[in-house]
Design an enzyme around this catalytic site. Structure first.
Site, PDB file in Angstrom:
ATOM      1  N   VAL A   1     -10.062 -14.093  18.052  1.00  0.00           N
ATOM      2  CA  VAL A   1      -9.212 -14.281  16.926  1.00  0.00           C
ATOM      3  C   VAL A   1      -9.670 -14.054  15.737  1.00  0.00           C
ATOM      4  O   VAL A   1      -9.551 -13.117  14.832  1.00  0.00           O
ATOM      5  CB  VAL A   1      -8.327 -15.183  17.208  1.00  0.00           C
ATOM      6  CG1 VAL A   1      -7.122 -15.072  16.020  1.00  0.00           C
ATOM      7  CG2 VAL A   1      -7.350 -14.902  18.239  1.00  0.00           C
TER       8      VAL A   1
ATOM      9  N   CYS B   1       2.043 -21.697  24.280  1.00  0.00           N
ATOM     10  CA  CYS B   1       2.079 -22.751  25.071  1.00  0.00           C
ATOM     11  C   CYS B   1       3.019 -23.789  24.587  1.00  0.00           C
ATOM     12  O   CYS B   1       3.156 -24.900  25.293  1.00  0.00           O
ATOM     13  CB  CYS B   1       0.922 -23.196  25.898  1.00  0.00           C
ATOM     14  SG  CYS B   1      -0.141 -23.882  24.747  1.00  0.00           S
TER      15      CYS B   1
ATOM     16  N   TYR C   1      -3.318 -29.520  25.184  1.00  0.00           N
ATOM     17  CA  TYR C   1      -3.703 -28.668  24.234  1.00  0.00           C
ATOM     18  C   TYR C   1      -2.423 -28.086  23.510  1.00  0.00           C
ATOM     19  O   TYR C   1      -2.566 -27.959  22.149  1.00  0.00           O
ATOM     20  CB  TYR C   1      -4.357 -27.271  25.064  1.00  0.00           C
ATOM     21  CG  TYR C   1      -4.242 -26.014  24.156  1.00  0.00           C
ATOM     22  CD1 TYR C   1      -5.525 -25.963  23.370  1.00  0.00           C
ATOM     23  CD2 TYR C   1      -3.512 -25.116  23.760  1.00  0.00           C
ATOM     24  CE1 TYR C   1      -5.849 -24.738  22.764  1.00  0.00           C
ATOM     25  CE2 TYR C   1      -3.732 -23.848  23.325  1.00  0.00           C
ATOM     26  CZ  TYR C   1      -4.965 -23.622  22.565  1.00  0.00           C
ATOM     27  OH  TYR C   1      -5.042 -22.831  21.783  1.00  0.00           O
TER      28      TYR C   1
ATOM     29  N   LYS D   1      -1.578 -28.510  19.449  1.00  0.00           N
ATOM     30  CA  LYS D   1      -1.048 -27.291  18.573  1.00  0.00           C
ATOM     31  C   LYS D   1       0.181 -27.512  17.719  1.00  0.00           C
ATOM     32  O   LYS D   1       0.618 -27.144  16.832  1.00  0.00           O
ATOM     33  CB  LYS D   1      -0.952 -25.931  19.538  1.00  0.00           C
ATOM     34  CG  LYS D   1      -2.306 -25.421  19.784  1.00  0.00           C
ATOM     35  CD  LYS D   1      -2.890 -24.731  18.596  1.00  0.00           C
ATOM     36  CE  LYS D   1      -4.159 -23.968  19.160  1.00  0.00           C
ATOM     37  NZ  LYS D   1      -4.957 -23.578  17.617  1.00  0.00           N
TER      38      LYS D   1
ATOM     39  N   LYS E   1     -13.256  -9.228  37.477  1.00  0.00           N
ATOM     40  CA  LYS E   1     -13.041  -9.222  39.208  1.00  0.00           C
ATOM     41  C   LYS E   1     -12.793  -7.985  39.492  1.00  0.00           C
ATOM     42  O   LYS E   1     -13.787  -7.558  40.643  1.00  0.00           O
ATOM     43  CB  LYS E   1     -11.925  -9.883  39.311  1.00  0.00           C
ATOM     44  CG  LYS E   1     -11.903 -10.967  40.265  1.00  0.00           C
ATOM     45  CD  LYS E   1     -10.542 -11.746  40.660  1.00  0.00           C
ATOM     46  CE  LYS E   1     -10.546 -12.780  41.613  1.00  0.00           C
ATOM     47  NZ  LYS E   1      -9.297 -13.389  41.709  1.00  0.00           N
TER      48      LYS E   1
ATOM     49  N   ARG F   1       4.356 -11.705  31.873  1.00  0.00           N
ATOM     50  CA  ARG F   1       3.556 -12.094  30.811  1.00  0.00           C
ATOM     51  C   ARG F   1       3.537 -11.153  29.861  1.00  0.00           C
ATOM     52  O   ARG F   1       3.804  -9.818  30.311  1.00  0.00           O
ATOM     53  CB  ARG F   1       2.080 -12.604  31.281  1.00  0.00           C
ATOM     54  CG  ARG F   1       2.086 -13.641  32.113  1.00  0.00           C
ATOM     55  CD  ARG F   1       2.262 -15.064  31.216  1.00  0.00           C
ATOM     56  NE  ARG F   1       2.161 -16.100  32.213  1.00  0.00           N
ATOM     57  CZ  ARG F   1       3.160 -16.871  33.080  1.00  0.00           C
ATOM     58  NH1 ARG F   1       4.227 -16.082  33.198  1.00  0.00           N
ATOM     59  NH2 ARG F   1       2.924 -17.727  33.958  1.00  0.00           N
TER      60      ARG F   1
END
Length: 313
Positions: free
Chosen positions: A16, A110, A137, A141, A188, A210
């Site tokens: 970011v 989140c 976390y 935040k 992957k 999502r």
């Protein structure tokens, strides 16, 4: 912000922060302050105070954080809450002490309750229980958001908070243990193609949905919001569009050129059924994303191929 303004990007080497630096430089902002973690430990109160006393930045983008995927969040719970609390408290307080004109704090989707109605509106903050695996976390935040609000209320500080949705892009983390879903899938499928694997195993049923935003789009939004928004309340940044993990997995397989089978391990957890941001506030401000997911995944994959050694993959 003027082109001559002193702008500090905390966390400029992350996905970011580096996107914000690129966006600023592209717009002609040349006076950008940066420090690596070895040069300035943001967890150290005195070190941060000394930095602000010496440099006196006028604008701050607070993108520094300890981040990781579901495994990292759940394993290093103390590290995630302690380090993130220290980073944001030190920077926000010193921004107040040294009269920073405007600060932007970057949070995460989140912060919203696990079972909040969809799409996620800004006012849903603190209306229910958090997702247990990344609760430390998320609480850190939320504390950052509340710090900005409190300094705004008590001192009139122009400190604002933005909440990005799931991000991906240049300089992402491809470590399979600590990365997020999209970069993990890119790695992957690429490795499965290289090794001619007949199938790739994916977790869960593929049904959760999502939303994903390219980091350079987030950076563009951050610059736009920095110039146009000074509200006390947080503002969501996303696309307002989502897709299922199954659709995402198929998109990544197609982008990497993997032609084998995808097998779903339904004994593994699905996680939250849906996490879609309500971005009507952002759209009403006059900003909308420009990079759609198929284009963004292709850009991220090219970056992965070009920088595999840098990413230690």
């Amino acid at each position: 912000m003027q082109s001559s303004s002193k702008i500090y990007i905390a966390g400029h080497r992350g996905m970011v922060g580096s996107a914000i630096e690129r966006a600023l430089r592209a717009k002609g902002f040349d006076y950008i302050l940066t420090r690596t973690s070895s040069e300035l430990d943001l967890r150290n109160q005195q070190a941060v105070a000394d930095f602000f006393a010496t440099e006196k930045p006028e604008y701050v983008f607070l993108a520094a954080a300890k981040v990781g995927g579901i495994v990292a969040n759940n394993t290093y719970r103390a590290d995630f809450i302690y380090e993130n609390l220290m980073i944001e408290a030190n920077i926000i307080h010193q921004a107040h002490v040294y009269g920073v004109k405007k600060l932007m704090f970057l949070g995460s989707s989140c912060i919203y309750p696990k079972l909040a109605p969809q799409p996620l509106k800004e006012e849903y903050l603190l209306t229910g229980l958090l997702e247990e695996t990344n609760e430390p976390y998320a609480i850190a935040k939320i504390a950052g958001i509340k710090l900005c609000e409190a300094y705004h209320d008590q001192y009139g500080s122009n400190f604002i908070s933005v909440m990005p949705t799931n991000l991906y892009g240049y300089g992402d983390n491809y470590d399979l243990k600590n990365s997020h879903v999209l970069p993990a899938l890119i790695r992957k499928f690429h490795e499965a193609k290289e090794e001619n694997k007949p199938f790739v195993e994916a977790w869960g049923t593929g049904s959760p949905k999502r939303e994903f935003l390219f980091a350079d789009d987030l950076a563009a939004a951050c610059l736009y919001i920095m110039e146009t928004y000074s509200g006390r309340e947080l503002i969501n940044v996303g696309t307002g569009e989502d897709l299922s993990i199954k659709e995402l997995t198929e998109l990544v397989a197609k982008t990497t050129g993997y032609e084998g089978e995808i097998k779903w391990d339904t004994s593994k957890p699905d996680g939250t059924p849906r996490k879609l941001m309500d971005v009507s506030k952002l759209h009403n401000q006059g900003w909308k994303h420009t990079i759609e997911l198929p284009e963004g995944v292709a850009l991220a994959y090219q970056d992965f191929l070009k920088n595999r050694e840098v990413y230690q993959v």
